[in-house]
Design an enzyme around this catalytic site. Sequence first.
Site, PDB file in Angstrom:
ATOM      1  N   GLY A  73       0.823  -1.204   0.000  1.00 55.40           N
ATOM      2  CA  GLY A  73       0.000   0.000   0.000  1.00 55.40           C
ATOM      3  C   GLY A  73       0.856   1.252   0.000  1.00 55.40           C
ATOM      4  O   GLY A  73       0.356   2.359   0.227  1.00 55.40           O
ATOM      5  N   GLY A  74       2.139   1.085  -0.273  1.00 58.35           N
ATOM      6  CA  GLY A  74       3.062   2.212  -0.239  1.00 58.35           C
ATOM      7  C   GLY A  74       2.846   3.231  -1.334  1.00 58.35           C
ATOM      8  O   GLY A  74       3.124   4.419  -1.138  1.00 58.35           O
ATOM      9  N   TRP A 130      13.495   7.148  -7.699  1.00 59.77           N
ATOM     10  CA  TRP A 130      14.269   6.081  -7.057  1.00 59.77           C
ATOM     11  C   TRP A 130      15.759   6.429  -7.091  1.00 59.77           C
ATOM     12  O   TRP A 130      16.533   5.836  -7.838  1.00 59.77           O
ATOM     13  CB  TRP A 130      14.042   4.754  -7.760  1.00 59.77           C
ATOM     14  CG  TRP A 130      12.631   4.269  -7.841  1.00 59.77           C
ATOM     15  CD1 TRP A 130      11.873   4.152  -8.965  1.00 59.77           C
ATOM     16  CD2 TRP A 130      11.815   3.796  -6.765  1.00 59.77           C
ATOM     17  NE1 TRP A 130      10.637   3.635  -8.670  1.00 59.77           N
ATOM     18  CE2 TRP A 130      10.567   3.411  -7.318  1.00 59.77           C
ATOM     19  CE3 TRP A 130      12.014   3.660  -5.387  1.00 59.77           C
ATOM     20  CZ2 TRP A 130       9.532   2.906  -6.540  1.00 59.77           C
ATOM     21  CZ3 TRP A 130      10.976   3.159  -4.617  1.00 59.77           C
ATOM     22  CH2 TRP A 130       9.756   2.779  -5.182  1.00 59.77           C
ATOM     23  N   HIS A 184      12.801   0.507  -5.293  1.00 64.39           N
ATOM     24  CA  HIS A 184      12.455  -0.148  -4.022  1.00 64.39           C
ATOM     25  C   HIS A 184      13.700  -0.509  -3.214  1.00 64.39           C
ATOM     26  O   HIS A 184      13.908  -1.665  -2.824  1.00 64.39           O
ATOM     27  CB  HIS A 184      11.610  -1.393  -4.278  1.00 64.39           C
ATOM     28  CG  HIS A 184      10.206  -1.085  -4.710  1.00 64.39           C
ATOM     29  ND1 HIS A 184       9.262  -0.556  -3.853  1.00 64.39           N
ATOM     30  CD2 HIS A 184       9.593  -1.229  -5.917  1.00 64.39           C
ATOM     31  CE1 HIS A 184       8.120  -0.392  -4.516  1.00 64.39           C
ATOM     32  NE2 HIS A 184       8.299  -0.780  -5.761  1.00 64.39           N
ATOM     33  N   ARG A 196       2.564  -4.651   5.765  1.00 68.38           N
ATOM     34  CA  ARG A 196       1.292  -5.279   5.403  1.00 68.38           C
ATOM     35  C   ARG A 196       1.298  -6.738   5.855  1.00 68.38           C
ATOM     36  O   ARG A 196       2.352  -7.360   5.996  1.00 68.38           O
ATOM     37  CB  ARG A 196       1.100  -5.214   3.879  1.00 68.38           C
ATOM     38  CG  ARG A 196      -0.244  -5.750   3.378  1.00 68.38           C
ATOM     39  CD  ARG A 196      -0.326  -5.664   1.878  1.00 68.38           C
ATOM     40  NE  ARG A 196      -1.616  -6.123   1.371  1.00 68.38           N
ATOM     41  CZ  ARG A 196      -1.916  -6.223   0.082  1.00 68.38           C
ATOM     42  NH1 ARG A 196      -1.014  -5.885  -0.842  1.00 68.38           N
ATOM     43  NH2 ARG A 196      -3.101  -6.659  -0.303  1.00 68.38           N
ATOM     44  N   SER A 249      -0.208 -10.633  -3.294  1.00 62.56           N
ATOM     45  CA  SER A 249      -0.329  -9.433  -4.113  1.00 62.56           C
ATOM     46  C   SER A 249       0.872  -9.286  -5.045  1.00 62.56           C
ATOM     47  O   SER A 249       0.724  -8.919  -6.211  1.00 62.56           O
ATOM     48  CB  SER A 249      -0.458  -8.197  -3.220  1.00 62.56           C
ATOM     49  OG  SER A 249      -0.583  -7.029  -3.990  1.00 62.56           O
ATOM     50  N   TRP A 272      10.507  -5.464 -11.561  1.00 55.92           N
ATOM     51  CA  TRP A 272      11.457  -4.673 -10.769  1.00 55.92           C
ATOM     52  C   TRP A 272      12.897  -5.068 -11.124  1.00 55.92           C
ATOM     53  O   TRP A 272      13.764  -5.200 -10.262  1.00 55.92           O
ATOM     54  CB  TRP A 272      11.201  -4.854  -9.264  1.00 55.92           C
ATOM     55  CG  TRP A 272       9.833  -4.448  -8.857  1.00 55.92           C
ATOM     56  CD1 TRP A 272       9.314  -3.195  -8.866  1.00 55.92           C
ATOM     57  CD2 TRP A 272       8.788  -5.295  -8.354  1.00 55.92           C
ATOM     58  NE1 TRP A 272       8.010  -3.203  -8.418  1.00 55.92           N
ATOM     59  CE2 TRP A 272       7.656  -4.478  -8.097  1.00 55.92           C
ATOM     60  CE3 TRP A 272       8.697  -6.669  -8.104  1.00 55.92           C
ATOM     61  CZ2 TRP A 272       6.474  -4.985  -7.610  1.00 55.92           C
ATOM     62  CZ3 TRP A 272       7.504  -7.167  -7.625  1.00 55.92           C
ATOM     63  CH2 TRP A 272       6.413  -6.337  -7.371  1.00 55.92           C
ATOM     64  N   GLN A 310      -9.841   3.086   3.831  1.00 57.61           N
ATOM     65  CA  GLN A 310      -9.489   1.686   4.054  1.00 57.61           C
ATOM     66  C   GLN A 310     -10.146   0.822   2.985  1.00 57.61           C
ATOM     67  O   GLN A 310     -11.359   0.760   2.887  1.00 57.61           O
ATOM     68  CB  GLN A 310      -9.959   1.236   5.438  1.00 57.61           C
ATOM     69  CG  GLN A 310      -9.577  -0.185   5.795  1.00 57.61           C
ATOM     70  CD  GLN A 310      -8.093  -0.306   6.093  1.00 57.61           C
ATOM     71  OE1 GLN A 310      -7.578   0.384   6.960  1.00 57.61           O
ATOM     72  NE2 GLN A 310      -7.416  -1.182   5.373  1.00 57.61           N
ATOM     73  N   TYR A 311      -9.325   0.169   2.175  1.00 58.30           N
ATOM     74  CA  TYR A 311      -9.848  -0.755   1.167  1.00 58.30           C
ATOM     75  C   TYR A 311      -9.681  -2.177   1.689  1.00 58.30           C
ATOM     76  O   TYR A 311      -8.565  -2.649   1.893  1.00 58.30           O
ATOM     77  CB  TYR A 311      -9.097  -0.592  -0.161  1.00 58.30           C
ATOM     78  CG  TYR A 311      -9.326   0.740  -0.825  1.00 58.30           C
ATOM     79  CD1 TYR A 311     -10.508   1.014  -1.495  1.00 58.30           C
ATOM     80  CD2 TYR A 311      -8.359   1.737  -0.767  1.00 58.30           C
ATOM     81  CE1 TYR A 311     -10.733   2.242  -2.104  1.00 58.30           C
ATOM     82  CE2 TYR A 311      -8.561   2.972  -1.369  1.00 58.30           C
ATOM     83  CZ  TYR A 311      -9.754   3.216  -2.034  1.00 58.30           C
ATOM     84  OH  TYR A 311      -9.959   4.437  -2.629  1.00 58.30           O
TER      85      TYR A 311
END
Length: 347
Positions: free
Chosen positions: A72-73, A120, A125, A158, A166, A177, A294-295
């Site tokens: 969720g970042g 980045w 990441h 998470r 996910s 990535w 909130q999902y």
Amino acid sequence: MLSSRLRKLHTTFIGVAATGLLMTAYYLNVTARVSIAMVPDTNEFADDTFGPVQFDIDGSDVMVFLHIQKTGGSSFGHHLVSDLILEKECDILENRKRRNCLRPNSETETWLVSEYSTGWICGVHSGWTELNECVDKKLNGHQRTVHRRKYFYVTILRNPIDRYVSEYCHVVRGATWRTTKYSCNHRGYDIPWCYKGLDWRGVSLREFMSCPHNMAANRQTRMLADLRLVQCYDRWVNDSLTPQQVLKMEQGILKSAKENLKRMSYFGVTEEQLKLQALFEFTFPLRFKKNFIQYNSTRATDFNVSDKDIVEIKRLNYLDIELYKYAKRLFNFRFRKFISMESDVSN
């Protein structure tokens, strides 16, 4: 009388509960804590220094967002560059994918290092190890100045099972990535690929789980740890390690990740968006323009995983599971402390 922050939080909880997105009991659980003193469940966090920080956006302080994949970042990163109430708004750049978050008193210096601000700058990441070795040098080069900066690290965690699934769903659609840089002690490491070709599109979950070099496993623990303490990336590139050596390294990685998480200025848990926002606004002298959402339904939660595969996912991510349990305890401890401190202000 409640403090302004508690009034906002209570109003938000009521509103969300009314829409059916959050159980009313959740709100009642929070309000019940306002009238009582905070009583820690254990002494595990007795030495935790959590509280408001002196973040000088006009000075040399820099917030660094350590963005772990599929936590969720991206949503949180967008909030940082788009939804904070700032004296100088983050300017939209030409490509509209990033914003320039400059200090109110500067046309060159940034106060935020993240995907959607600086990009980045230490690789896609980047984890704690890479960021700690890279950020200051990169900012000196970009801004053509040398400062003694104070860094405030923030991150989002998470549920490890949902996060892993996910990531699998993302890889199935073609994500790789590939440009991620694995660096430690200023040395680059080449992690073997799990696939041939440009991506791993269409991979089965079983095949995804079976690759020994898949960096999705225990990603949160690895990215939060100081890998310099455990022979850097040897765990993933040295095939001659014994099971005992691997276990010792992994326990060291987990220990370091917990310590770094506790030392961070702030972290949130993606399953607790309202608490996450409240703690951020309590920690930093910054406020958001709108409430987080909130999902509860995502690709990961909608993806059908067999019981057998769940067992294997848990085995592969046992470090992340232990880290997440620790993070939830610390997160809830800090939220209770926040409620207690705000209640004391109100009284």
